[in-house]
Design a protein around this motif. Structure first.
Motif, PDB file in Angstrom:
ATOM      1  N   UNK A 139      51.097  49.701  40.887  1.00  0.00           N
ATOM      2  CA  UNK A 139      51.919  50.868  40.745  1.00  0.00           C
ATOM      3  C   UNK A 139      51.896  51.512  42.057  1.00  0.00           C
ATOM      4  N   UNK A 140      50.771  51.879  42.653  1.00  0.00           N
ATOM      5  CA  UNK A 140      50.780  52.564  43.988  1.00  0.00           C
ATOM      6  C   UNK A 140      51.351  51.743  45.180  1.00  0.00           C
ATOM      7  N   UNK A 141      51.503  50.419  45.071  1.00  0.00           N
ATOM      8  CA  UNK A 141      52.155  49.657  46.133  1.00  0.00           C
ATOM      9  C   UNK A 141      53.652  49.242  45.713  1.00  0.00           C
ATOM     10  N   UNK A 142      54.296  50.170  45.025  1.00  0.00           N
ATOM     11  CA  UNK A 142      55.524  49.745  44.666  1.00  0.00           C
ATOM     12  C   UNK A 142      55.913  48.752  43.346  1.00  0.00           C
ATOM     13  N   UNK A 143      55.134  48.519  42.675  1.00  0.00           N
ATOM     14  CA  UNK A 143      55.464  47.651  41.497  1.00  0.00           C
ATOM     15  C   UNK A 143      55.944  48.430  40.333  1.00  0.00           C
ATOM     16  N   UNK A 144      56.738  47.773  39.752  1.00  0.00           N
ATOM     17  CA  UNK A 144      57.472  48.551  38.600  1.00  0.00           C
ATOM     18  C   UNK A 144      56.625  48.203  37.360  1.00  0.00           C
ATOM     19  N   UNK A 145      56.082  49.539  36.886  1.00  0.00           N
ATOM     20  CA  UNK A 145      54.941  49.236  35.661  1.00  0.00           C
ATOM     21  C   UNK A 145      55.376  48.499  34.578  1.00  0.00           C
ATOM     22  N   UNK A 146      57.032  48.260  34.459  1.00  0.00           N
ATOM     23  CA  UNK A 146      57.291  47.701  33.174  1.00  0.00           C
ATOM     24  C   UNK A 146      57.115  46.192  33.520  1.00  0.00           C
ATOM     25  N   UNK A 147      57.156  45.718  34.868  1.00  0.00           N
ATOM     26  CA  UNK A 147      56.912  44.605  35.250  1.00  0.00           C
ATOM     27  C   UNK A 147      55.188  43.877  35.256  1.00  0.00           C
ATOM     28  N   UNK A 148      54.295  45.013  35.207  1.00  0.00           N
ATOM     29  CA  UNK A 148      52.925  44.590  35.263  1.00  0.00           C
ATOM     30  C   UNK A 148      52.590  43.635  34.164  1.00  0.00           C
ATOM     31  N   UNK A 149      51.922  42.654  34.427  1.00  0.00           N
ATOM     32  CA  UNK A 149      51.368  41.678  33.448  1.00  0.00           C
ATOM     33  C   UNK A 149      50.117  42.018  32.812  1.00  0.00           C
ATOM     34  N   UNK A 150      49.811  42.458  31.804  1.00  0.00           N
ATOM     35  CA  UNK A 150      48.302  43.064  31.384  1.00  0.00           C
ATOM     36  C   UNK A 150      47.346  41.994  31.462  1.00  0.00           C
ATOM     37  N   UNK A 151      46.200  42.519  31.842  1.00  0.00           N
ATOM     38  CA  UNK A 151      45.012  41.483  32.194  1.00  0.00           C
ATOM     39  C   UNK A 151      44.478  41.250  30.671  1.00  0.00           C
ATOM     40  N   UNK A 152      44.403  39.733  30.630  1.00  0.00           N
ATOM     41  CA  UNK A 152      43.972  39.138  29.434  1.00  0.00           C
ATOM     42  C   UNK A 152      42.413  39.280  29.456  1.00  0.00           C
ATOM     43  N   UNK A 153      41.781  39.815  28.343  1.00  0.00           N
ATOM     44  CA  UNK A 153      40.425  39.814  28.278  1.00  0.00           C
ATOM     45  C   UNK A 153      39.960  39.108  26.883  1.00  0.00           C
ATOM     46  N   UNK A 154      39.166  37.972  27.220  1.00  0.00           N
ATOM     47  CA  UNK A 154      38.729  37.298  26.187  1.00  0.00           C
ATOM     48  C   UNK A 154      37.027  37.286  25.893  1.00  0.00           C
ATOM     49  N   UNK A 155      36.422  37.794  24.978  1.00  0.00           N
ATOM     50  CA  UNK A 155      35.059  37.846  24.652  1.00  0.00           C
ATOM     51  C   UNK A 155      34.653  37.057  23.439  1.00  0.00           C
ATOM     52  N   UNK A 156      34.150  36.052  23.621  1.00  0.00           N
ATOM     53  CA  UNK A 156      33.853  34.989  22.689  1.00  0.00           C
ATOM     54  C   UNK A 156      32.258  34.609  22.600  1.00  0.00           C
ATOM     55  N   UNK A 157      31.809  33.838  21.488  1.00  0.00           N
ATOM     56  CA  UNK A 157      30.540  33.199  21.437  1.00  0.00           C
ATOM     57  C   UNK A 157      30.406  31.691  20.761  1.00  0.00           C
TER      58      UNK A 157
END
Length: 277
Positions: A139-157
């Protein structure tokens, strides 16, 4: 603590116990079926155990039905898990928390489970902080918050090895964003000795020399191209600390694990070595 409500409240089909019992009793009729079953059990005991644990974890209904049967009930709660799924504007999470129980060692179970719970909670907190940093920077570098791709977090065993005496567990923590992030944790428990094992516990005071010599032997069998990926002037003994990551493979052998870039360039990935004496 583990939420047992899915098990306690799950309606068990009336025919489930008889179906499971019939499955366990199959092969008792003809002699060739009995011989085949005996050979199969002798050949792949760990595969059978792994399938059983998988079914018990994935299906509460199956687990509750099987637990009512003699013998099988003794192993039905070695590993269970709870799943977490959540999503917000900067990350989405799929996390699994394993728990160990039914070992007959209450204090050990509590110690191990508290460690696993805290480990995964720490992973989630670190992931959230990183995801927030990515989002803020975007966002600070001009990106549109609506276009941000969420970070995928996977924790498994996954269970690397399981027997009446040892349980070896692997926790994987993986994130996908602009760059990939991966961390692996390995945890091997001596159920009889009621302790978490280190290389020193397994190999004794000379563990550094034993492990380093075995790794050198394995490397000597690598191709020239593979050996060229290693960093020069490696001091293996200095890398073989008491808390060096390792697990037990399906044969019950120690497998020592190195992180990426720890002893070789990125092309080597995360080298693993089966340790022999």
């Amino acid at each position: 603590m583990i939420d047992h409500s899915p098990y306690d409240n799950m309606e068990i089909p009336s025919q489930l116990s008889s179906v499971v019992a019939d499955a366990l009793a199959c092969g008792q009729g003809k002699r060739r079926h009995r011989l085949w079953l005996i050979r199969l059990i002798a050949w792949v005991p760990m595969s059978v155990a792994a399938c059983l644990v998988l079914l018990l974890n994935l299906s509460p209904t199956f687990a509750q039905g099987v637990c009512s049967l003699p013998v099988v009930g003794e192993v039905c709660r070695i590993f269970v898990f709870r799943e977490y799924h959540s999503e917000n504007q900067f990350q989405y999470i799929d996390a699994v928390i394993p728990q160990i129980e039914n070992t007959g060692k209450t204090e050990l179970e509590q110690r191990v489970n508290e460690y696993l719970q805290q480990l995964i909670e720490n992973c989630l907190e670190e992931s959230e902080a990183r995801a927030k940093e990515y989002y803020d920077a975007y966002v600070a570098t001009g990106g549109n918050p609506a276009d941000f791709r969420p970070v995928g977090v996977n924790i498994d065993y996954d269970v690397k090895y399981i027997s009446p005496q040892y349980v070896s567990l692997h926790i994987s923590h993986y994130e996908t964003s602009f760059t990939a992030y991966q961390t692996d944790y390995y945890y091997t428990v001596d159920l009889d000795g009621e302790q978490v094992l280190t290389l020193k516990d397994w190999f004794g005071d000379d563990y550094q020399q034993i492990v380093a010599d075995s790794i050198r032997t394995s490397i000597s069998q690598w191709s020239q191209e593979q050996q060229q990926q290693l960093f020069p002037n490696l001091d293996l003994e200095s890398l073989i600390t008491e808390d060096r990551s390792f697990y037990l493979n399906e044969q019950g052998q120690v497998v020592v694990v190195f992180d990426k870039y720890e002893l070789a360039n990125g092309a080597a990935g995360r080298p693993e070595f089966v340790i022999t004496q």
